[in-house]
Design a protein around this motif. Structure first.
Motif, short mmCIF file in Angstrom:
data_model
loop_
_atom_site.label_atom_id
_atom_site.label_comp_id
_atom_site.label_asym_id
_atom_site.label_seq_id
_atom_site.Cartn_x
_atom_site.Cartn_y
_atom_site.Cartn_z
N MET A 1 8.87 -2.80 -3.95
CA MET A 1 10.20 -3.28 -4.59
C MET A 1 9.76 -4.92 -4.94
N VAL A 2 8.88 -5.63 -4.58
CA VAL A 2 8.78 -6.76 -5.05
C VAL A 2 8.31 -7.05 -6.52
N PRO A 3 7.44 -6.25 -7.18
CA PRO A 3 7.29 -6.52 -8.67
C PRO A 3 8.53 -5.84 -9.45
N ALA A 4 9.27 -4.96 -8.81
CA ALA A 4 10.54 -4.54 -9.48
C ALA A 4 11.27 -5.51 -9.58
N ARG B 1 8.19 -15.28 -9.56
CA ARG B 1 6.76 -14.68 -9.67
C ARG B 1 5.96 -15.30 -8.43
N ARG B 2 6.36 -16.42 -7.94
CA ARG B 2 5.73 -17.01 -6.73
C ARG B 2 5.83 -16.00 -5.50
N SER B 3 7.00 -15.37 -5.23
CA SER B 3 7.36 -14.52 -4.40
C SER B 3 6.44 -13.38 -4.45
N LEU B 4 5.93 -12.90 -5.74
CA LEU B 4 5.08 -11.74 -6.08
C LEU B 4 3.97 -12.20 -5.54
N VAL B 5 3.30 -13.23 -5.98
CA VAL B 5 2.09 -13.67 -5.49
C VAL B 5 1.90 -13.67 -3.92
N THR B 6 2.83 -14.27 -3.31
CA THR B 6 2.95 -14.38 -1.73
C THR B 6 2.96 -13.11 -1.24
#
Length: 255
Positions: free
Chosen positions: A158-161, A183-188
């Motif tokens: 769900m994160v990339p979504a 996008r920082r949350s996606l990397v983390t």
């Protein structure tokens, strides 16, 4: 540090029935919480795998599968199942964009949603019943690695979504999490998931992560083309579809 803890508690509150805070989270806590979705998945996975192992001494495999499936639905509050039902009602209606969004927002359940959720639950039950015993090295506990990893990857999906795709509505769940940003949350979240995947299943865990990434991107691109963006219901549907995919992939893995 306090801000990160609040973000984790917000993720825990959103994704599960577990409440360790008052629920009055500031907006930035909800936006940062996306990065902690995999950790919430890890907590759920450990609970499910622990229940699976305990029940293996008490009931047959078929009953164990049903009880663990019921526990998974209870712990999530049926959040993702509800999104899956609403999504299937709308997506299988064959209508235009605005009508699909209206059907998905309607609280009534249609035939498409009922048929789809019954099929989903039967698939999950069948795959769980056939799941062989496995052993996870963590603390020398005899836990099923696929059950531990399944919620981690489904919550990560769900994160990339949430971070890479626009929201289809002007208000709703996507606005709370600032859909299309972060996008920082996606990397983390991806780094956390990759580490957990490696610790739980070694290189196979990273292969699962790659496959789930392809499933997530494929689903999100299809929904965006159809609706112009994603909705809260499609996030939940993605989590459910990913869980079935992970369980099924376990039986067809070439590694």
């Amino acid at each position: 540090m306090k801000g990160q803890l609040n973000a984790f508690l917000a993720a825990l509150q959103f994704l599960t029935r577990i409440r360790l805070s008052s629920g009055d989270n500031p907006p930035e806590a909800w936006q940062r919480s996306v990065a902690y979705f995999p950790l919430v998945g890890l907590l759920l996975g450990l609970i499910l795998a622990g229940a699976w192992q305990a029940l293996s001494y008490l009931v047959p495999a078929s009953a164990r599968a049903g009880l663990v499936l019921a526990l998974a639905v209870f712990l999530s509050g049926g959040l993702h199942l509800d999104g899956f039902i609403d999504s299937m009602d709308g997506l299988f209606s064959g209508r235009e964009r605005e009508r699909i969004l209206a059907i998905m927002k309607d609280s009534h359940v249609g035939a498409h949603g009922v048929t789809a959720v019954v099929t989903l639950l039967v698939l999950k039950y069948s795959l769980l019943a056939a799941l062989p015993p496995g052993h996870l090295w963590l603390g020398s506990l005899p836990l099923s690695p696929s059950l531990v990893l399944m919620p981690v990857l489904s919550r990560w999906a769900m994160v990339p979504a949430l971070t890479c795709f626009p929201y289809a509505r002007k208000e709703g769940l996507g606005t709370l999490f600032q859909a299309g940003r972060g996008r920082r949350s996606l990397v983390t979240a991806t780094l956390i998931t990759a580490l957990l995947g490696w610790l739980i299943m070694g290189p196979a865990g990273l292969v699962y992560l790659l496959l789930v990434a392809l499933v997530s991107l494929g689903w999100c691109n299809w929904i965006r083309r159809l609706l112009g963006g994603l909705t809260g219901d499609t996030y939940g549907a993605l989590a459910e579809i990913t869980e079935v995919f992970i369980l099924a992939a376990y039986f067809f893995r070439p590694w």
